[in-house]
Write a protein that holds these residues in place. Structure first.
Motif, PDB file in Angstrom:
ATOM      1  N   PRO A  34       0.808  -1.228   0.000  1.00 28.19           N
ATOM      2  CA  PRO A  34       0.000   0.000   0.000  1.00 28.19           C
ATOM      3  C   PRO A  34       0.840   1.277   0.000  1.00 28.19           C
ATOM      4  CG  PRO A  34      -0.835  -1.540   1.624  1.00 28.19           C
ATOM      5  CD  PRO A  34       0.449  -2.101   1.108  1.00 28.19           C
ATOM      6  N   ALA A  35       1.973   1.252   0.725  1.00 31.63           N
ATOM      7  CA  ALA A  35       2.812   2.455   0.816  1.00 31.63           C
ATOM      8  C   ALA A  35       3.401   2.824  -0.543  1.00 31.63           C
ATOM      9  CB  ALA A  35       3.921   2.241   1.835  1.00 31.63           C
ATOM     10  N   LEU A  36       3.875   1.834  -1.294  1.00 27.00           N
ATOM     11  CA  LEU A  36       4.482   2.119  -2.597  1.00 27.00           C
ATOM     12  C   LEU A  36       3.445   2.208  -3.715  1.00 27.00           C
ATOM     13  CD1 LEU A  36       7.691  -0.104  -2.557  1.00 27.00           C
ATOM     14  CD2 LEU A  36       7.388   2.211  -1.746  1.00 27.00           C
ATOM     15  N   GLY A  37       2.398   1.412  -3.629  1.00 24.66           N
ATOM     16  CA  GLY A  37       1.359   1.413  -4.655  1.00 24.66           C
ATOM     17  C   GLY A  37       0.635   2.741  -4.744  1.00 24.66           C
ATOM     18  N   GLN A  38       0.560   3.428  -3.632  1.00 27.93           N
ATOM     19  CA  GLN A  38      -0.078   4.742  -3.575  1.00 27.93           C
ATOM     20  C   GLN A  38       0.605   5.734  -4.517  1.00 27.93           C
ATOM     21  OE1 GLN A  38      -0.115   5.989   0.480  1.00 27.93           O
ATOM     22  NE2 GLN A  38      -0.814   8.037   0.039  1.00 27.93           N
ATOM     23  N   TYR A  39       1.915   5.573  -4.713  1.00 30.49           N
ATOM     24  CA  TYR A  39       2.683   6.474  -5.578  1.00 30.49           C
ATOM     25  C   TYR A  39       3.017   5.813  -6.919  1.00 30.49           C
ATOM     26  CZ  TYR A  39       2.991   9.030  -1.266  1.00 30.49           C
ATOM     27  OH  TYR A  39       2.670   9.691  -0.115  1.00 30.49           O
ATOM     28  N   ARG A  40       2.381   4.683  -7.215  1.00 29.35           N
ATOM     29  CA  ARG A  40       2.557   3.936  -8.470  1.00 29.35           C
ATOM     30  C   ARG A  40       4.004   3.544  -8.734  1.00 29.35           C
ATOM     31  NH1 ARG A  40      -1.765   7.467 -10.758  1.00 29.35           N
ATOM     32  NH2 ARG A  40      -3.566   6.101 -10.938  1.00 29.35           N
ATOM     33  N   LEU A  41       4.680   3.077  -7.673  1.00 29.63           N
ATOM     34  CA  LEU A  41       6.061   2.625  -7.816  1.00 29.63           C
ATOM     35  C   LEU A  41       6.076   1.134  -8.110  1.00 29.63           C
ATOM     36  CD1 LEU A  41       7.658   4.513  -4.800  1.00 29.63           C
ATOM     37  CD2 LEU A  41       7.502   5.249  -7.162  1.00 29.63           C
ATOM     38  N   ASN A  42       7.143   0.659  -8.726  1.00 25.35           N
ATOM     39  CA  ASN A  42       7.283  -0.749  -9.083  1.00 25.35           C
ATOM     40  C   ASN A  42       7.569  -1.563  -7.815  1.00 25.35           C
ATOM     41  OD1 ASN A  42       7.944  -3.254 -10.087  1.00 25.35           O
ATOM     42  ND2 ASN A  42       9.145  -2.436 -11.794  1.00 25.35           N
ATOM     43  N   LEU A  43       6.565  -2.284  -7.340  1.00 24.90           N
ATOM     44  CA  LEU A  43       6.685  -3.046  -6.090  1.00 24.90           C
ATOM     45  C   LEU A  43       7.724  -4.159  -6.190  1.00 24.90           C
ATOM     46  CD1 LEU A  43       2.924  -3.468  -5.155  1.00 24.90           C
ATOM     47  CD2 LEU A  43       4.609  -2.103  -3.962  1.00 24.90           C
ATOM     48  N   MET A  44       7.677  -4.917  -7.269  1.00 23.07           N
ATOM     49  CA  MET A  44       8.586  -6.069  -7.391  1.00 23.07           C
ATOM     50  C   MET A  44      10.043  -5.622  -7.506  1.00 23.07           C
ATOM     51  SD  MET A  44       6.829  -8.593  -6.754  1.00 23.07           S
ATOM     52  CE  MET A  44       8.180  -9.720  -6.840  1.00 23.07           C
ATOM     53  N   ALA A  45      10.291  -4.510  -8.177  1.00 17.94           N
ATOM     54  CA  ALA A  45      11.659  -3.999  -8.287  1.00 17.94           C
ATOM     55  C   ALA A  45      12.186  -3.622  -6.899  1.00 17.94           C
ATOM     56  CB  ALA A  45      11.715  -2.802  -9.220  1.00 17.94           C
ATOM     57  N   PHE A  70       9.837   9.629  -6.890  1.00 18.25           N
ATOM     58  CA  PHE A  70       9.837  10.753  -7.817  1.00 18.25           C
ATOM     59  C   PHE A  70       8.551  10.752  -8.632  1.00 18.25           C
ATOM     60  CE2 PHE A  70      14.330   9.646  -7.135  1.00 18.25           C
ATOM     61  CZ  PHE A  70      14.767  10.841  -6.605  1.00 18.25           C
ATOM     62  N   LYS A  71       8.228  11.881  -9.232  1.00 19.98           N
ATOM     63  CA  LYS A  71       6.968  12.014  -9.968  1.00 19.98           C
ATOM     64  C   LYS A  71       6.936  11.196 -11.262  1.00 19.98           C
ATOM     65  CE  LYS A  71       5.139  16.050  -7.918  1.00 19.98           C
ATOM     66  NZ  LYS A  71       4.737  17.418  -7.962  1.00 19.98           N
ATOM     67  N   ASP A  72       8.112  10.786 -11.757  1.00 22.74           N
ATOM     68  CA  ASP A  72       8.128   9.954 -12.962  1.00 22.74           C
ATOM     69  C   ASP A  72       8.043   8.462 -12.621  1.00 22.74           C
ATOM     70  OD1 ASP A  72      10.625   9.733 -11.869  1.00 22.74           O
ATOM     71  OD2 ASP A  72      11.715  10.030 -13.753  1.00 22.74           O
ATOM     72  N   ASN A  73       7.519   8.138 -11.429  1.00 23.99           N
ATOM     73  CA  ASN A  73       7.309   6.771 -10.940  1.00 23.99           C
ATOM     74  C   ASN A  73       8.595   5.981 -10.744  1.00 23.99           C
ATOM     75  OD1 ASN A  73       4.629   7.411 -10.973  1.00 23.99           O
ATOM     76  ND2 ASN A  73       4.143   6.222 -12.805  1.00 23.99           N
ATOM     77  N   THR A  74       9.706   6.658 -10.531  1.00 26.89           N
ATOM     78  CA  THR A  74      10.949   5.986 -10.176  1.00 26.89           C
ATOM     79  C   THR A  74      11.211   6.234  -8.698  1.00 26.89           C
ATOM     80  OG1 THR A  74      12.248   7.913 -10.796  1.00 26.89           O
ATOM     81  CG2 THR A  74      11.946   6.208 -12.485  1.00 26.89           C
ATOM     82  N   PHE A  75      12.166   5.519  -8.142  1.00 29.72           N
ATOM     83  CA  PHE A  75      12.453   5.675  -6.724  1.00 29.72           C
ATOM     84  C   PHE A  75      13.906   5.353  -6.409  1.00 29.72           C
ATOM     85  CE2 PHE A  75      11.178   1.305  -7.366  1.00 29.72           C
ATOM     86  CZ  PHE A  75      12.093   0.579  -6.611  1.00 29.72           C
ATOM     87  N   GLU A  76      14.349   5.837  -5.268  1.00 27.18           N
ATOM     88  CA  GLU A  76      15.651   5.491  -4.698  1.00 27.18           C
ATOM     89  C   GLU A  76      15.377   5.160  -3.246  1.00 27.18           C
ATOM     90  OE1 GLU A  76      17.963   9.032  -5.054  1.00 27.18           O
ATOM     91  OE2 GLU A  76      18.308   8.772  -7.200  1.00 27.18           O
ATOM     92  N   PHE A  77      16.201   4.281  -2.667  1.00 27.65           N
ATOM     93  CA  PHE A  77      15.989   4.018  -1.256  1.00 27.65           C
ATOM     94  C   PHE A  77      17.301   3.798  -0.520  1.00 27.65           C
ATOM     95  CE2 PHE A  77      15.795  -0.137  -3.229  1.00 27.65           C
ATOM     96  CZ  PHE A  77      16.400  -1.004  -2.336  1.00 27.65           C
TER      97      PHE A  77
END
Length: 155
Positions: A34-45, A70-77
């Motif tokens: 739910p936390a990542l899906g809310q921002y349309r991020l790739n869960l499996m990645a 990020f707004k382009d549906n990418t992320f860093e962690f």
């Protein structure tokens, strides 16, 4: 001060998400999904990368992770090591701290335990430039607030 190139290459942020996930146990189920899906991020990645980065830790070790979306549906962690309180509870062999910290002693640990925890925490980005002595003092303070007595050696 940022350079012009850094300013131009910045990506617009959507959110910063902080989670505590067990090491090697990131799945698309709650709390990660739910936390990542809310921002349309790739869960499996995220799950694959997180599990790969935390495979050196024992399973079910609680890992703090800060995800920058990020707004382009990418992320860093960034994965941080487990909390000091978790390490102290493991070293003392207790489930939880004292209900009355300065009155009732829950358990005791040695200075060697504190030193080992400080060496692990020094690798964290937040504690990277702190001296081992100052990290150890902080850990001793945390132990005192949990009702764990720090002694020179166990009798």
């Amino acid at each position: 001060m940022s350079t012009l190139k850094e300013i131009l290459t910045r990506r617009p942020l959507a959110a910063t998400i902080r989670l505590t996930v067990p090491a090697g146990g990131a799945r698309p189920a709650p709390p990660v999904g739910p936390a990542l899906g809310q921002y349309r991020l790739n869960l499996m990645a995220f799950c694959k990368d997180f599990n790969a980065r935390t495979q050196k830790y024992k399973p079910d070790t609680p890992m703090a992770v800060t995800i920058t979306a990020f707004k382009d549906n990418t992320f860093e962690f960034i994965v941080k090591s487990p909390s000091v309180t978790w390490y102290l509870k493991k070293a003392a062999g207790i489930e939880s701290g004292s209900s009355r910290p300065s009155h009732v002693v829950a358990s005791s640990i040695t200075l060697k335990h504190v030193y080992e925890i400080a060496k692990i925490k020094q690798a964290d980005p937040y504690c990277q430039y702190m001296s081992l002595e100052s990290i150890s003092k902080s850990i001793i303070g945390t132990a005192n607030s949990m009702g764990i007595k720090v002694v020179k050696n166990l009798d």
